[in-house]
Scaffold this motif. Structure first.
Motif, PDB file in Angstrom:
ATOM      1  N   GLU A  77      11.851  13.863   0.738  1.00 25.62           N
ATOM      2  CA  GLU A  77      12.352  14.984   1.549  1.00 25.62           C
ATOM      3  C   GLU A  77      11.368  16.157   1.586  1.00 25.62           C
ATOM      4  O   GLU A  77      11.526  17.065   2.408  1.00 25.62           O
ATOM      5  CB  GLU A  77      13.729  15.454   1.064  1.00 25.62           C
ATOM      6  CG  GLU A  77      13.749  16.109  -0.303  1.00 25.62           C
ATOM      7  CD  GLU A  77      13.952  15.120  -1.448  1.00 25.62           C
ATOM      8  OE1 GLU A  77      13.945  15.570  -2.597  1.00 25.62           O
ATOM      9  OE2 GLU A  77      14.123  13.921  -1.190  1.00 25.62           O
ATOM     10  N   ASP A  78      10.348  16.135   0.745  1.00 21.14           N
ATOM     11  CA  ASP A  78       9.317  17.171   0.791  1.00 21.14           C
ATOM     12  C   ASP A  78       8.443  17.036   2.037  1.00 21.14           C
ATOM     13  O   ASP A  78       7.720  17.969   2.386  1.00 21.14           O
ATOM     14  CB  ASP A  78       8.408  17.095  -0.444  1.00 21.14           C
ATOM     15  CG  ASP A  78       9.157  17.417  -1.728  1.00 21.14           C
ATOM     16  OD1 ASP A  78      10.277  17.973  -1.650  1.00 21.14           O
ATOM     17  OD2 ASP A  78       8.617  17.095  -2.804  1.00 21.14           O
ATOM     18  N   LEU A  79       8.521  15.884   2.695  1.00 25.03           N
ATOM     19  CA  LEU A  79       7.717  15.638   3.896  1.00 25.03           C
ATOM     20  C   LEU A  79       8.552  15.817   5.153  1.00 25.03           C
ATOM     21  O   LEU A  79       9.755  15.558   5.149  1.00 25.03           O
ATOM     22  CB  LEU A  79       7.155  14.211   3.872  1.00 25.03           C
ATOM     23  CG  LEU A  79       6.267  13.826   2.708  1.00 25.03           C
ATOM     24  CD1 LEU A  79       5.880  12.353   2.806  1.00 25.03           C
ATOM     25  CD2 LEU A  79       5.031  14.707   2.663  1.00 25.03           C
ATOM     26  N   GLY A  80       7.910  16.215   6.214  1.00 22.65           N
ATOM     27  CA  GLY A  80       8.578  16.288   7.511  1.00 22.65           C
ATOM     28  C   GLY A  80       8.589  14.913   8.159  1.00 22.65           C
ATOM     29  O   GLY A  80       7.915  13.985   7.714  1.00 22.65           O
ATOM     30  N   TYR A  81       9.347  14.786   9.246  1.00 27.00           N
ATOM     31  CA  TYR A  81       9.450  13.497   9.928  1.00 27.00           C
ATOM     32  C   TYR A  81       8.093  12.991  10.408  1.00 27.00           C
ATOM     33  O   TYR A  81       7.778  11.810  10.261  1.00 27.00           O
ATOM     34  CB  TYR A  81      10.412  13.583  11.115  1.00 27.00           C
ATOM     35  CG  TYR A  81      11.847  13.767  10.708  1.00 27.00           C
ATOM     36  CD1 TYR A  81      12.451  12.904   9.800  1.00 27.00           C
ATOM     37  CD2 TYR A  81      12.608  14.804  11.228  1.00 27.00           C
ATOM     38  CE1 TYR A  81      13.769  13.066   9.430  1.00 27.00           C
ATOM     39  CE2 TYR A  81      13.931  14.980  10.859  1.00 27.00           C
ATOM     40  CZ  TYR A  81      14.508  14.104   9.965  1.00 27.00           C
ATOM     41  OH  TYR A  81      15.809  14.266   9.591  1.00 27.00           O
ATOM     42  N   ALA A  82       7.286  13.859  10.956  1.00 26.59           N
ATOM     43  CA  ALA A  82       5.967  13.444  11.451  1.00 26.59           C
ATOM     44  C   ALA A  82       5.085  12.972  10.294  1.00 26.59           C
ATOM     45  O   ALA A  82       4.344  11.981  10.429  1.00 26.59           O
ATOM     46  CB  ALA A  82       5.288  14.583  12.204  1.00 26.59           C
ATOM     47  N   GLU A  83       5.159  13.641   9.145  1.00 27.52           N
ATOM     48  CA  GLU A  83       4.371  13.232   7.982  1.00 27.52           C
ATOM     49  C   GLU A  83       4.835  11.873   7.456  1.00 27.52           C
ATOM     50  O   GLU A  83       4.017  11.039   7.070  1.00 27.52           O
ATOM     51  CB  GLU A  83       4.473  14.273   6.872  1.00 27.52           C
ATOM     52  CG  GLU A  83       3.810  15.592   7.202  1.00 27.52           C
ATOM     53  CD  GLU A  83       4.131  16.664   6.175  1.00 27.52           C
ATOM     54  OE1 GLU A  83       3.164  17.249   5.649  1.00 27.52           O
ATOM     55  OE2 GLU A  83       5.334  16.904   5.892  1.00 27.52           O
ATOM     56  N   ILE A  84       6.145  11.661   7.453  1.00 28.76           N
ATOM     57  CA  ILE A  84       6.682  10.374   7.006  1.00 28.76           C
ATOM     58  C   ILE A  84       6.226   9.275   7.961  1.00 28.76           C
ATOM     59  O   ILE A  84       5.779   8.205   7.522  1.00 28.76           O
ATOM     60  CB  ILE A  84       8.221  10.415   6.914  1.00 28.76           C
ATOM     61  CG1 ILE A  84       8.648  11.361   5.798  1.00 28.76           C
ATOM     62  CG2 ILE A  84       8.791   9.006   6.691  1.00 28.76           C
ATOM     63  CD1 ILE A  84      10.147  11.645   5.763  1.00 28.76           C
ATOM     64  N   ALA A  85       6.300   9.537   9.244  1.00 30.42           N
ATOM     65  CA  ALA A  85       5.882   8.536  10.229  1.00 30.42           C
ATOM     66  C   ALA A  85       4.403   8.179  10.046  1.00 30.42           C
ATOM     67  O   ALA A  85       4.032   6.997  10.046  1.00 30.42           O
ATOM     68  CB  ALA A  85       6.136   9.047  11.642  1.00 30.42           C
ATOM     69  N   ARG A  86       3.550   9.190   9.874  1.00 26.18           N
ATOM     70  CA  ARG A  86       2.124   8.932   9.655  1.00 26.18           C
ATOM     71  C   ARG A  86       1.900   8.147   8.363  1.00 26.18           C
ATOM     72  O   ARG A  86       1.077   7.231   8.308  1.00 26.18           O
ATOM     73  CB  ARG A  86       1.338  10.241   9.616  1.00 26.18           C
ATOM     74  CG  ARG A  86       1.013  10.806  10.987  1.00 26.18           C
ATOM     75  CD  ARG A  86       0.003  11.942  10.920  1.00 26.18           C
ATOM     76  NE  ARG A  86       0.451  13.070  10.117  1.00 26.18           N
ATOM     77  CZ  ARG A  86       1.209  14.076  10.562  1.00 26.18           C
ATOM     78  NH1 ARG A  86       1.599  14.089  11.832  1.00 26.18           N
ATOM     79  NH2 ARG A  86       1.572  15.054   9.767  1.00 26.18           N
ATOM     80  N   ALA A 135       0.859  -1.181   0.000  1.00 25.61           N
ATOM     81  CA  ALA A 135       0.000   0.000   0.000  1.00 25.61           C
ATOM     82  C   ALA A 135       0.895   1.230   0.000  1.00 25.61           C
ATOM     83  O   ALA A 135       2.037   1.195   0.471  1.00 25.61           O
ATOM     84  CB  ALA A 135      -0.915   0.013   1.214  1.00 25.61           C
ATOM     85  N   THR A 136       0.358   2.306  -0.548  1.00 28.51           N
ATOM     86  CA  THR A 136       1.111   3.563  -0.590  1.00 28.51           C
ATOM     87  C   THR A 136       0.374   4.625   0.199  1.00 28.51           C
ATOM     88  O   THR A 136      -0.827   4.527   0.448  1.00 28.51           O
ATOM     89  CB  THR A 136       1.300   4.043  -2.044  1.00 28.51           C
ATOM     90  OG1 THR A 136       0.018   4.261  -2.612  1.00 28.51           O
ATOM     91  CG2 THR A 136       2.083   3.036  -2.864  1.00 28.51           C
ATOM     92  N   ALA A 137       1.121   5.647   0.576  1.00 26.34           N
ATOM     93  CA  ALA A 137       0.556   6.787   1.298  1.00 26.34           C
ATOM     94  C   ALA A 137       1.360   8.023   0.917  1.00 26.34           C
ATOM     95  O   ALA A 137       2.400   7.925   0.256  1.00 26.34           O
ATOM     96  CB  ALA A 137       0.606   6.547   2.802  1.00 26.34           C
ATOM     97  N   ALA A 138       0.883   9.167   1.359  1.00 24.80           N
ATOM     98  CA  ALA A 138       1.542  10.452   1.095  1.00 24.80           C
ATOM     99  C   ALA A 138       1.734  10.653  -0.403  1.00 24.80           C
ATOM    100  O   ALA A 138       2.846  10.943  -0.870  1.00 24.80           O
ATOM    101  CB  ALA A 138       2.855  10.570   1.864  1.00 24.80           C
ATOM    102  N   ARG A 139       0.649  10.453  -1.132  1.00 29.34           N
ATOM    103  CA  ARG A 139       0.659  10.627  -2.586  1.00 29.34           C
ATOM    104  C   ARG A 139       1.769   9.812  -3.255  1.00 29.34           C
ATOM    105  O   ARG A 139       2.482  10.300  -4.123  1.00 29.34           O
ATOM    106  CB  ARG A 139       0.746  12.106  -2.945  1.00 29.34           C
ATOM    107  CG  ARG A 139      -0.519  12.875  -2.531  1.00 29.34           C
ATOM    108  CD  ARG A 139      -0.472  14.315  -2.964  1.00 29.34           C
ATOM    109  NE  ARG A 139       0.644  15.059  -2.431  1.00 29.34           N
ATOM    110  CZ  ARG A 139       0.659  15.680  -1.249  1.00 29.34           C
ATOM    111  NH1 ARG A 139      -0.403  15.630  -0.480  1.00 29.34           N
ATOM    112  NH2 ARG A 139       1.706  16.354  -0.846  1.00 29.34           N
TER     113      ARG A 139
END
Length: 172
Positions: free
Chosen positions: A65-74, A38-42
């Motif tokens: 790298e366009d995402l922050g650490y919290a966004e990557i974790a989510r 499955a994929t996430a974050a577009r």
């Protein structure tokens, strides 16, 4: 003649049991080979899980790298949960045929009146939470049925305590 009929009926039942066991083994082999992604974050995060929902691969796209650490974790959490849900759904589909075969099998109570059937005694598994640790959803009663108390005072039972003074010992 009834003895021959009973033997034939027992042989038929044994054939059905063997076929059912073979069907279970086939379904288990098929389920063990399952993987889902499955994929996430577009599409920036892709997670693949095995048949048990265990993460076996995590990939990031070149623009992670366009995402922050919290966004990557989510995104990793979401993709892993989505992939695990796919595996659970496919597992239910695989074992649906097994369940249908088991329903066609005669119940033990049909041969021994009054005997409870094992299928009726099997508990339903509880729903497994996907909530993160320390979340409100996880703050539930313990699984073992014991009570959990909050807002309590800790007491060291091994520490000696001084005897409480008598009311007459206090100055007035």
């Amino acid at each position: 003649m009834t003895n021959e009929m009973a033997k034939a009926q027992a042989a038929d039942i044994m054939d059905m049991v063997r076929a059912g066991i073979d069907n279970i083994a086939r379904a288990q082999r098929e389920q063990a080979r399952l993987v889902a992604s499955a994929t996430a974050a577009r599409g920036r995060v892709t997670v693949t899980v095995n048949a048990q929902g265990v993460v076996i691969e995590t990939r990031f796209s070149s623009d992670i790298e366009d995402l922050g650490y919290a966004e990557i974790a989510r995104a990793v959490t979401q993709a892993a949960q989505d992939a695990a849900a796919q595996v659970r759904k496919r597992t239910r589909e695989i074992f649906e045929d097994v369940r249908k075969d088991q329903e066609r099998m005669p119940r033990l109570s049909e041969f021994l009146p009054g005997m409870p059937d094992v299928r009726d005694m099997m508990p339903e598994p509880p729903e497994v939470s996907t909530a993160p640790p320390r979340s409100a959803e996880r703050d539930e009663a313990p699984v073992d049925g014991s009570m959990r108390f909050t807002d309590v005072e800790q007491w060291d039972h091994d520490k000696p305590t001084a005897p409480a003074p008598f009311a007459a010992d206090r100055p007035w």
